[in-house]
Design an enzyme around this catalytic site. Structure first.
Site, PDB file in Angstrom:
ATOM      1  N   GLU A 191     -40.482 -22.311 -49.881  1.00 24.37           N
ATOM      2  CA  GLU A 191     -39.611 -23.490 -50.003  1.00 24.37           C
ATOM      3  C   GLU A 191     -40.326 -24.798 -49.629  1.00 24.37           C
ATOM      4  O   GLU A 191     -40.077 -25.841 -50.230  1.00 24.37           O
ATOM      5  CB  GLU A 191     -38.357 -23.314 -49.132  1.00 24.37           C
ATOM      6  N   GLU A 225     -37.830 -20.484 -57.376  1.00 23.58           N
ATOM      7  CA  GLU A 225     -37.896 -19.017 -57.370  1.00 23.58           C
ATOM      8  C   GLU A 225     -36.939 -18.492 -58.435  1.00 23.58           C
ATOM      9  O   GLU A 225     -35.757 -18.851 -58.424  1.00 23.58           O
ATOM     10  CB  GLU A 225     -37.491 -18.495 -55.989  1.00 23.58           C
ATOM     11  N   ASP A 229     -29.091 -21.945 -47.533  1.00 24.09           N
ATOM     12  CA  ASP A 229     -29.581 -21.585 -46.190  1.00 24.09           C
ATOM     13  C   ASP A 229     -31.108 -21.580 -46.102  1.00 24.09           C
ATOM     14  O   ASP A 229     -31.663 -21.692 -45.016  1.00 24.09           O
ATOM     15  CB  ASP A 229     -29.052 -20.211 -45.775  1.00 24.09           C
ATOM     16  N   TYR A 230     -31.775 -21.454 -47.241  1.00 26.52           N
ATOM     17  CA  TYR A 230     -33.237 -21.382 -47.208  1.00 26.52           C
ATOM     18  C   TYR A 230     -33.894 -22.759 -47.319  1.00 26.52           C
ATOM     19  O   TYR A 230     -35.112 -22.881 -47.260  1.00 26.52           O
ATOM     20  CB  TYR A 230     -33.745 -20.406 -48.275  1.00 26.52           C
ATOM     21  N   ILE A 231     -33.064 -23.762 -47.438  1.00 31.56           N
ATOM     22  CA  ILE A 231     -33.618 -25.117 -47.474  1.00 31.56           C
ATOM     23  C   ILE A 231     -34.205 -25.481 -46.111  1.00 31.56           C
ATOM     24  O   ILE A 231     -35.053 -26.355 -45.985  1.00 31.56           O
ATOM     25  CB  ILE A 231     -32.544 -26.147 -47.894  1.00 31.56           C
ATOM     26  N   PHE A 232     -33.754 -24.744 -45.079  1.00 30.23           N
ATOM     27  CA  PHE A 232     -34.210 -25.104 -43.730  1.00 30.23           C
ATOM     28  C   PHE A 232     -35.695 -24.834 -43.524  1.00 30.23           C
ATOM     29  O   PHE A 232     -36.321 -25.436 -42.668  1.00 30.23           O
ATOM     30  CB  PHE A 232     -33.326 -24.449 -42.669  1.00 30.23           C
ATOM     31  N   GLN A 238     -33.304 -21.669 -53.896  1.00 30.33           N
ATOM     32  CA  GLN A 238     -32.397 -20.642 -54.416  1.00 30.33           C
ATOM     33  C   GLN A 238     -31.026 -20.616 -53.731  1.00 30.33           C
ATOM     34  O   GLN A 238     -30.001 -20.550 -54.382  1.00 30.33           O
ATOM     35  CB  GLN A 238     -33.080 -19.290 -54.304  1.00 30.33           C
ATOM     36  N   HIS A 294     -26.479 -16.405 -45.444  1.00 32.70           N
ATOM     37  CA  HIS A 294     -26.017 -16.789 -46.779  1.00 32.70           C
ATOM     38  C   HIS A 294     -24.692 -17.527 -46.668  1.00 32.70           C
ATOM     39  O   HIS A 294     -23.792 -17.282 -47.445  1.00 32.70           O
ATOM     40  CB  HIS A 294     -25.841 -15.552 -47.669  1.00 32.70           C
TER      41      HIS A 294
END
Ligand SMILES: Cc1ncc(C[n+]2csc(CCOP(=O)(O)OP(=O)(O)O)c2C)c(N)n1
Ligand SMILES: [Mg+2]
Length: 816
Positions: free
Chosen positions: A537, A506, A562-565, A559, A604
Site C-alpha cells: 500500500e 491489487e 482498513d489497509y490504507i493505514f 483494496q 475489515h
C-alpha cells in the site's frame, strides 16, 4: 551561480580544468554555508540547522548527470546538489535558515519548512503546468526518513508511462518521451525503514528509470551502522537485486564519496543505464563524513571516538578533492606537464572569495528578513504611543511599547503578542486612537496569517469545491443494473476520454478489481492504463503521488479501507502537505479509490473515518452513499487539481441503481450535503452504508409519529460548505449524528462542525447526540456487526429517546 556543464562531449584540458575548479568552488561554497549556517543557529539567529557538509563531492557528480526534465526525490543533505544545478544560492540558504516567510526569499517553502528541505516550482500562478521538460525538477522534501522513497517510485514510473502510452503529453511540456530519470537520495541509516525496501522491490518489478544514491557516513545521528544494517553494508545485502546480463533487476555501483573522477564516471554510467534502458540503479556512496555532526542540535564528539574523528578529517571529501587538484599532473603529447593550478595560492584565493560571497549573502538575507518586521514594529509603536497618551492605563501601555522597542530584531510574534496584550488595558475605554490600534492589529493579523496557513487546499479556480454539480441523466427506459456496472462504465468513459487517467492496485488489472468495478477495462485500455500491483500500500500511494506530480491523473486503488493505514505516513506527511509545504507550487491531484463501511471483522471494518479526517487534512475525504454518487465524485475530481480519497460502499456493488446516460460527465459536488428525506421533528445526519439503516429506522420512526429529516454528509472533508445542516437544525431544533466509527470519531468532528462552527447551538432544543459503533473493532459475522456497529434498533431507540425526553407524555419510554 554557474551551472555545471552537462555535456558528454570530449573536453579539452582547459575545459576540464575549468570544470573541476568550478565544481570545487561549489563544494567550498556549500561547506562555507554549512559552517556559517551552524554559527547562525548557535548565536540564536536561526532556530535549527541541518546541512550538507561531508557529502559535497558525490552531489557534484550527481548534478552533472541530472538533466533538464529529470526529477529528484531526496533529503536534507542535498545542499550541494541544489547549488550545483543552480537552484540554491547562498542568500536563499540563509533566508530558509531564518524561515523567511516569503516565497521570493525562500522559493522552496516560503519559510514553512526547516532548512534543507528543497523543491522547485511545477505550476504557474494560474495553476497550469510549467514546462517541466525544460527545467530541473525537485520534488518537495519531507523530514521523515525514507519518506521520499514512495514518491520517487511514482516519479520514475511516470517516465515509463510517457514512453509507452502514445500521445500522453500532447502539450509537449511534461516529458521528452519518458527520457527522464528520477533520482533518489537517502542516508545510510534511513535504508533501515520499510518504505526503502518496499520501494526497492517495487521499482525492480516495475523496471523504472530510477537512480538511488545512498549517502553512507556510517551513522544515523549517533547510531552506528552495526545497529542499522545487516553486515553493516547496504549494497552487500542488496546484491540479490543485481541484474544478470539483460535480466531484470538493478545495476548496483559502489564508490567512495571522496573520489571525484570515479564518482563522475559512475554517475554518467548510471544515468545512461536508467535513462536509455529504464533499468533502476543503486549507487552506494561510501566513506562519507559529517564534519559538523548531524545537525545543530548536538555535536558528534559525543558519539564518535577519536579514531573515527581523525579518519573523518582525512577522508573529508572536500579536502580529498583539494588534495587531488593540487597533486594532479598530466603529461601532454609534447611532454609538458598539465596541472589544474600552479600552486596552492590559487585555491586559497578561491576559498577567500567564497568566504566573502557567503558573508555578504548572509548579511543581505538577514536584512531582507528583518527589514519588513522593523517597519511593522515602527507602525505599532506609533499607534501604541498615541493610544497610551489617551488612556488611563498609560503607564502599562507605555511599558509594553518600551518592551517592544527594546527587542533588537522583533519578529511577528513579538509584534502581535504585545499589540494584543495592550488591548486588555484599553478594554474599558473608548477613543479614536484605540480604534485605530484595534484596526491595525486586525488587519495585520489577517495579512500575516496566510503566510503561515494558505494553500492547504487549492486556492485556484480549478479547485475541487468549485466544480459545479451536473446531475446524472437517465433515459426513460433506464435500466436498473448492479451498481458496480455503473462505476465500471463510468471508469471506461473516463479512460476513453482522458489518456492521462491510469488505474492500478491489487487485483485491479486482470480481474478488474475484487468487486469487478474495472471488469474488462484492462483488456480494452491496455496494461499500461489499468493494471495490477504488488501487495504494498505504501508504494501504491507513492506511485500515484509521483505520477500525479508529473501531470498524470492516477487513480490508486487501496483494496479495503482498513489497509490504507499502511500508507498513513505517505498520505499524511507527503500527499496531504504537498501543496501547503510548497506554498502552492507543487501539486499532486491523486485520486485514491477504496471501499469501506459495514465491513465485518476486526481488520475489515471500513469505518475509521475520524482518523482519516484528522490525519489527512489537505486531502478530501468523500463518502458517497451509492455508486452513482461515487462515479460523480471521480468525474468531479478529474476536472480539478486536488487529491481525494473516495470510499465506496463495499456492500453497494450488487445493489441495483439506474444506469445514467451521461457517464463520465455527471458530477457529485464536493463539500455539499444532500437532504435525502425531508422532515420536521429531528435532523438525522449520516453517510455511507449507515445511511441506509437510518432510512430504515426513519420508517419505524414515522410509524410512531416522528418525522425525521435525513441528510447525507457525502463529503466529510470539506464538510457542508453551504451550511445546509444548519438550515435543517433551524427547522427541526434537534440533531443526531449517526455513523459506524468509534465514539469520538468522525461523529465528534461533525458535531463540532455543526454545533460550534455552523452555530447550531443557538437553535437546539435537545442535546445534540451521536450514535456510533462501540469503541472496539467490530467482531466478525452478522451478530458481531449487530453488537459492534449501530443497528436499526439502536438508531430508532437513540432518536426516540431524544423525542421522549422532549415530550415524555407523547413518546413513552420504551424500556420503562
Ligand atoms: C521517521 C523518522 N524517524 C526519525 C527521524 C529523526 N532523524 C532525522 S535524521 C535521522 C538519521 C538519519 O540518518 P541517515 O539516514 O544515515 O542520514 P544522514 O543524516 O546520516 O545523512 C533521524 C533518526 C526522522 N526524521 N524521521
Ligand atoms: Mg548517515
Amino acid at each position: 551561480m554557474n551551472k555545471t556543464v552537462q555535456s558528454s562531449k570530449k573536453l579539452s584540458f582547459l575545459e576540464f580544468k575549468n570544470e573541476v575548479l568550478k565544481d570545487y568552488k561549489i563544494a567550498v561554497l556549500s561547506r562555507e554555508c554549512s559552517m556559517i549556517g551552524r554559527r547562525e543557529v548557535l548565536t540564536g539567529k536561526a532556530k535549527f540547522g541541518i546541512f550538507g557538509g561531508g557529502k559535497e563531492i558525490p552531489q557534484l557528480a550527481m548534478a552533472k548527470a541530472f538533466k533538464k526534465g529529470d526529477w529528484r526525490s531526496g533529503y536534507y543533505r542535498d545542499q550541494t546538489f541544489m547549488m550545483a544545478i543552480g537552484e540554491y544560492e547562498p542568500k536563499h540558504f540563509f533566508a530558509s535558515l531564518y524561515a523567511h516567510a516569503d516565497i521570493k526569499a525562500d522559493s522552496f517553502s516560503a519559510g514553512r519548512q526547516m532548512n534543507g528541505h528543497f523543491s522547485t516550482h511545477s505550476i504557474n500562478e494560474d495553476g497550469s503546468w510549467k514546462n517541466l521538460k525544460e527545467q530541473y525538477n525537485v520534488s518537495a522534501d519531507i523530514s521523515p526518513t525514507s519518506g521520499q522513497m514512495p514518491r520517487l517510485l511514482g516519479l520514475a514510473e511516470a517516465s515509463k508511462k510517457f514512453r509507452n502510452i502514445p500521445d500522453l503529453d500532447k502539450e509537449g511540456i511534461l516529458s521528452a518521451k519518458g527520457n527522464e530519470v528520477a533520482w533518489g537520495t537517502i542516508g545510510n541509516a534511513s535504508t533501515s525503514e520499510g518504505p526503502f525496501f518496499e520501494t526497492i522491490n517495487a521499482a525492480g518489478v516495475l523496471k523504472v528509470p530510477m537512480v538511488i544514491s545512498i549517502w553512507d557516513d556510517e551513522y544515523g545521528i549517533s547510531v552506528h551502522s552495526k545497529y542499522q544494517t545487516t553486515k553493516e553494508n547496504i549494497s552487500e545485502i542488496l546484491k540479490g537485486f543485481q541484474r544478470e546480463g539483460k535480466g531484470s533487476g538493478y545495476e548496483i555501483f559502489v564508490v567512495n564519496g571522496w573520489n571525484y573522477t570515479q564518482l563522475v564516471d559512475t554517475y554518467t554510467k548510471a544515468s545512461a543505464i536508467a535513462r536509455d534502458e529504464h533499468v533502476p540503479v543503486i549507487i552506494h556512496v561510501k566513506e562519507l563524513t559529517q564534519p559538523q555532526g548531524h545537525s545543530t542540535s548536538g555535536s558528534h564528539e559525543r558519539y564518535k571516538d577519536k579514531e573515527r574523528l581523525e579518519w573523518e578529517k582525512e577522508h573529508d571529501c572536500n579536502a580529498k578533492m583539494r588534495e587531488w587538484i593540487l597533486n594532479f599532473e598530466l603529461e601532454d603529447q609534447d611532454g609538458q606537464m598539465l596541472k589544474f593550478v600552479e600552486n596552492e595560492d590559487v585555491l586559497k584565493q578561491l576559498e577567500k572569495e567564497v568566504k566573502i560571497t557567503v558573508r555578504n549573502a548572509k548579511k543581505e538575507a538577514w536584512d531582507d528578513f528583518v527589514q519588513p518586521m522593523l517597519q511593522e514594529r515602527k507602525e505599532l509603536v506609533k499607534l501604541l504611543e498615541k493610544a497610551a497618551r489617551k488612556s488611563e492605563n498609560e503607564i502599562f501601555i507605555d511599558k509594553l511599547k518600551r518592551e517592544l522597542e527594546s527587542i533588537d530584531e522583533p519578529i511577528r510574534k513579538n509584534i502581535l503578542t504585545i499589540g494584543r496584550r495592550s488591548l486588555i488595558y484599553l478594554r474599558d475605554e473608548d477613543f479614536l486612537e484605540k480604534e485605530l490600534l484595534q484596526n491595525w492589529l486586525k488587519d495585520y493579523h489577517a495579512l500575516q496569517q496566510p503566510k503561515y496557513s494558505s494553500h492547504l487546499y487549492s486556492e485556484l479556480d480549478t479547485r475541487a469545491t468549485n466544480i459545479a454539480e451536473i446531475e446524472a441523466e437517465y433515459d426513460e427506459e433506464a435500466e436498473d443494473v448492479d451498481a458496480r456496472v455503473i462505476i465500471r462504465n463510468n471508469f471506461d468513459a473516463l479512460l476513453s476520454t482522458n489518456n492521462k487517467v491510469l488505474i492500478f492496485g491489487e487485483d485491479s488489472g486482470k480481474i478488474g478489481d475484487v468487486n469487478q468495478g474495472l471488469e474488462g477495462l484492462q483488456e480494452k485500455h491496455g496494461e499500461e492504463r489499468v493494471y495490477d500491483t504488488g501487495i504494498r500500500e505504501v508504494t501504491i500511494i507513492g506511485q500515484g503521488l509521483g505520477m500525479a506530480m508529473r501531470g498524470l491523473r492516477p487513480i490508486a486503488e487501496i483494496q479495503y479501507l482498513d489497509y490504507i493505514f499502511y500508507a498513513t505516513q505517505v498520505l499524511t506527511d507527503d500527499l496531504a502537505t504537498l501543496r501547503y509545504r510548497t506554498f502552492g507550487k507543487q501539486v499532486a491531484p491523486l485520486i485514491i479509490r477504496t471501499r469501506g463501511h459495514r465491513l465485518e471483522g476486526i481488520w475489515h471494518s471500513g469505518s475509521q473515518m475520524g482518523s482519516l479526517v484528522n490525519l489527512f487534512r489537505g486531502i478530501y475525504i468523500l463518502v458517497p452513499r451509492n455508486m452513482t454518487k461515487a462515479a460523480g465524485f471521480y468525474n468531479t475530481l478529474l476536472k480539478s487539481d486536488e487529491p481525494a480519497i473516495v470510499i465506496e460502499n463495499l456492500n453497494g456493488y450488487r445493489l441495483k441503481e439506474s444506469m445514467p446516460t451521461n457517464l463520465g460527465e455527471f458530477t457529485t459536488p464536493i463539500g455539499v450535503v444532500e437532504t435525502v428525506k425531508e422532515g420536521s421533528d429531528i435532523t438525522l445526519l449520516s453517510y455511507g452504508s449507515t445511511l441506509k439503516l437510518v432510512e430504515e429506522a426513519s420508517k419505524d420512526l414515522s410509524q410512531v409519529g416522528i418525522d425525521a429529516e435525513i441528510i447525507d454528509v457525502q463529503s466529510l472533508l470539506p464538510f457542508d460548505l453551504e451550511q445546509n445542516v444548519l438550515l435543517s437544525v433551524r427547522k427541526t431544533n434537534r440533531l443526531v449524528i449517526i455513523d459506524e466509527d468509534i465514539p469520538g470519531g468522525a461523529s465528534a468532528y461533525l458535531l463540532d462542525e455543526i454545533v460550534n462552527k455552523q452555530g447550531a447551538y443557538n437553535y437546539l432544543d435537545s442535546r445534540p447526540t451521536t450514535i456510533t459503533a462501540k469503541p472496539h473493532r467490530p467482531a466478525y459475522g452478522t451478530d458481531g456487526d449487530y453488537f459492534s456497529k449501530p443497528s436499526v434498533n439502536d438508531i430508532f431507540e437513540g432518536v426516540y429517546k431524544i423525542m421522549h425526553e422532549s415530550d415524555p407524555e407523547k413518546f413513552k419510554s420504551l424500556f420503562s
